[in-house]
Write an enzyme that holds these catalytic residues in place. Structure first.
Site, short mmCIF file in Angstrom:
data_model
loop_
_atom_site.label_atom_id
_atom_site.label_comp_id
_atom_site.label_asym_id
_atom_site.label_seq_id
_atom_site.Cartn_x
_atom_site.Cartn_y
_atom_site.Cartn_z
CB CYS A 145 19.07 58.25 34.42
SG CYS A 145 19.93 58.51 35.96
NE ARG A 205 27.78 57.60 40.09
CZ ARG A 205 26.71 57.78 40.85
NH1 ARG A 205 26.86 58.27 42.05
NH2 ARG A 205 25.51 57.49 40.39
CD GLN A 231 23.29 54.04 41.06
OE1 GLN A 231 23.04 54.02 39.86
NE2 GLN A 231 23.24 55.14 41.77
CG ASP A 266 19.23 53.33 39.43
OD1 ASP A 266 18.51 54.07 40.13
OD2 ASP A 266 19.97 53.76 38.53
CG HIS A 288 15.36 55.70 36.29
ND1 HIS A 288 16.35 54.77 36.10
CD2 HIS A 288 15.94 56.82 36.77
CE1 HIS A 288 17.50 55.32 36.45
NE2 HIS A 288 17.30 56.56 36.86
CE LYS A 347 20.06 65.13 46.35
NZ LYS A 347 21.29 64.41 46.36
CG HIS A 375 16.28 59.65 38.93
ND1 HIS A 375 17.21 59.40 37.95
CD2 HIS A 375 15.55 60.71 38.49
CE1 HIS A 375 17.06 60.27 36.96
NE2 HIS A 375 16.06 61.08 37.27
ZN LIG Z 1 18.60 57.90 37.69
#
Ligand SMILES: [Zn+2]
Ligand SMILES: [Zn+2]
Length: 585
Positions: A283, A312, A330, A332, A334, A420, A466
């Protein structure tokens, strides 16, 4: 009024008692074989029980049958379980040679109450009770010792490692047999086993735990998944970016990661006297791209996507194949948008989800609407814009309804920056996992100064979504393998057709066929080894390759191939054109 803590009721008292009593019998049997064994604890678990021991030597799986036999002998003696209350001092005398029990007694004695001991036959254990009154109540055919594992005393790596023996126990033999069969099937479909057998990925102690190495076959599938998502996203006007794996400390202070997420991050690296962190999320990097130029409401929604690798910290004990790793990538994105676009955009995202999961034949997943629990002050206490949170919740509910999706609600499961939707699945062993999320964020715009100019010319904060449709490629791949038992659909198979040449005389023709398939963009393998056809077929089947082409001298003369299809076996002699017609590739 203060809430009183209630003791959780036993959901099935009698089975619970049977399982707990069997743990005693297990310890008693182990002491008969190893009189000097040191005893840990022996609790009841979901499908049975376990007991921890410090043994003078490692034991193997085939010794379990002997221990089971000793347990059955005790069951047949109709032993009674008798309890008595003793002082901590008396308990210490009883367990003078049992250091772990002494450890427990020391802890319990802080409560300044008497302790209870239970005896069956000659075996005495320190325990709170919950047994059958007589071993007659235990069906000797309805339990089984199923595996041996290592476990640290009290789960602490600094303590001695104990041998944990697991048992399964049910009320009758049928239930036990069903359970054992289910576990056996689960083990066969375990992605760690399949990863090894199908040459998909590997782990190596020299590289480090939880850091998978993707092999050519695994990478092929991963690349197809990436290309598939890239195309879907491109068609919906996502813009793909690529960002570094590290960033300076200051940005993680700003993002809130260092205050909310530090335990999941690795120690910083020092570069030119400045601290940098491996990114735990993508992010902040994307937010910096957003704020590069001033935005107008006309340019929104802006969808920034990345196949972003994050790092992580996971404790070594919970690492598990590709399901739980220390780095993963990910799928991912945004999405920066105005509040009035929120529900429409969330509806589109859920639609993409639905389509993708249908395409992959993912089953048994469900949606969880994760909401804040404002009573939990430590997580949600500093939320000021409750109105925005409510608007986010409303948009999420709207998007679920627009897609006709059922969902459960998870109070307190929201993230620290907004409500979420989590997509939940059960893994092979029945544990619930989150596979993907869609989050609404009202927090980061203020932190990163992410604004847009609205229709009235005023600068206002942007709303952020996200989302990760596949979650991470790593975990999704693991689920995909387990769902299919490694029999990936044709379009995802790393090797789609394998040509098995019977001998060197057919080499030229086999290569001709290979060429033909390559031209048709088929991923093809050619097995020229000096092995029997039978062996080559068996291996091809174990590798779960969709089609095997056997080529011998007969096939060369006929200008055909002997086709075998996964799960169907021999389809007979075909010309290559007939094969394409038949298989509808
Ligand atoms: Zn994010
Ligand atoms: Zn007990």
């Amino acid at each position: 009024m203060k809430n009183k803590i209630k003791k959780a009721p036993l959901h099935n008292s009698s089975l619970e008692n049977i399982r707990h009593s069997l743990a005693h019998l297990l310890a008693s049997a182990v002491l008969k074989i190893f009189p000097k064994a040191k005893l840990g604890i022996g609790p009841v678990i979901e499908s049975g029980f376990y007991y921890d021991f410090l043994l003078p030597r490692p034991i193997s799986d085939n010794e379990l049958a002997k221990i089971e036999e000793l347990m059955r002998q005790e069951i047949k003696q109709d032993l009674e379980f008798r309890g008595k209350s003793v002082t901590a001092n008396n308990a210490k005398k009883t367990f003078k040679d049992q250091p772990f029990k002494l450890d427990l007694i020391k802890e319990f004695s802080k409560e300044k109450k008497n302790l209870t001991l239970y005896q069956s036959g000659n075996f005495i254990d320190l325990c709170r009770g919950g047994h059958v009154s007589n071993t007659k109540e235990i069906n000797p055919e309805a339990f089984k010792l199923i595996k041996i594992a290592g476990a640290y005393w009290r789960g602490d790596e600094k303590n001695p490692q104990l041998t944990r023996i697991y048992g399964a126990a049910f009320e009758n033999k049928n239930e036990l047999d069903e359970y054992v069969a289910r576990m056996k099937k689960a083990e066969e479909s375990d992605h760690r086993k399949l990863g090894e057998e199908l040459d998909l990925f590997m782990m190596d102690e020299d590289i480090g735990r939880g850091l998978p190495l993707w092999l050519p076959n695994g990478f092929t599938v991963r690349k197809i998944l990436e290309d598939y998502m890239f195309e879907l996203e491109r068609a919906q006007n996502y813009k793909h970016v690529f960002t570094p794996h590290i960033a300076k400390e200051a940005i993680y202070k700003k993002s809130g990661h260092l205050s909310h997420y530090k335990d999941d991050m690795y120690s910083p690296l020092i570069i030119d006297d400045e601290k940098y962190y491996l990114k735990p999320m993508n992010c902040p990097h994307h937010h910096v791209i957003y704020r590069r130029s001033k935005k107008s409401y006309r340019e929104l929604p802006l969808r920034l996507a990345e196949f972003g690798t994050v790092y992580r910290y996971e404790r070594s004990g919970v690492l598990s194949g590709l399901m739980r790793t220390r780095n993963f990538t990910q799928n991912d994105a945004h999405i920066y948008l105005t509040p009035n676009h929120l529900e429409t955009e969330l509806t589109k995202i859920l639609e993409m989800h639905k389509n993708v999961y249908t395409e992959f034949e993912m089953e048994n997943y469900w949606y969880r609407l994760s909401l804040p629990d404002f009573k939990k002050k430590e997580k949600f206490g500093d939320i000021k814009n409750k109105k925005m949170w409510a608007a986010g919740e409303k948009a999420l509910r709207g998007a679920l309804a627009n897609n006709g999706l059922d969902f459960v609600e998870g109070l307190g499961e929201a993230s620290f920056y907004g409500p979420k939707i989590d997509i939940q699945v059960k893994n092979l062993y029945g544990r619930e996992e989150t596979i993907a999320t869609v989050q609404v964020d009202f927090y980061s715009a203020g932190k990163f100064d992410l604004n847009y100019v609205d229709a009235s010319g005023k600068e206002v904060p942007v709303v952020i979504i996200h989302r990760a449709i596949l979650g991470s490629f790593d975990r999704f791949f693991a689920f995909l393998l387990e769902n299919t038992g490694g029999r990936l659909p044709f379009w995802l198979s790393p090797v789609q057709v394998k040509i098995l040449a019977v001998n060197d005389k057919v080499l030229e023709y086999a290569k001709e066929i290979e060429e033909y398939l390559l031209e048709k963009n088929i991923r093809v393998g050619l097995d020229l080894r000096n092995e029997t056809v039978g062996k080559k077929i068996r291996e091809g089947e174990l590798q779960k390759i969709p089609y095997l082409f056997v080529i011998g001298e007969k096939e060369v003369v006929a200008k055909k191939i002997a086709v075998r299809e996964r799960g169907k076996g021999d389809l007979g002699l075909k010309t290559i054109e007939e094969f394409f017609e038949l298989s509808k590739i």
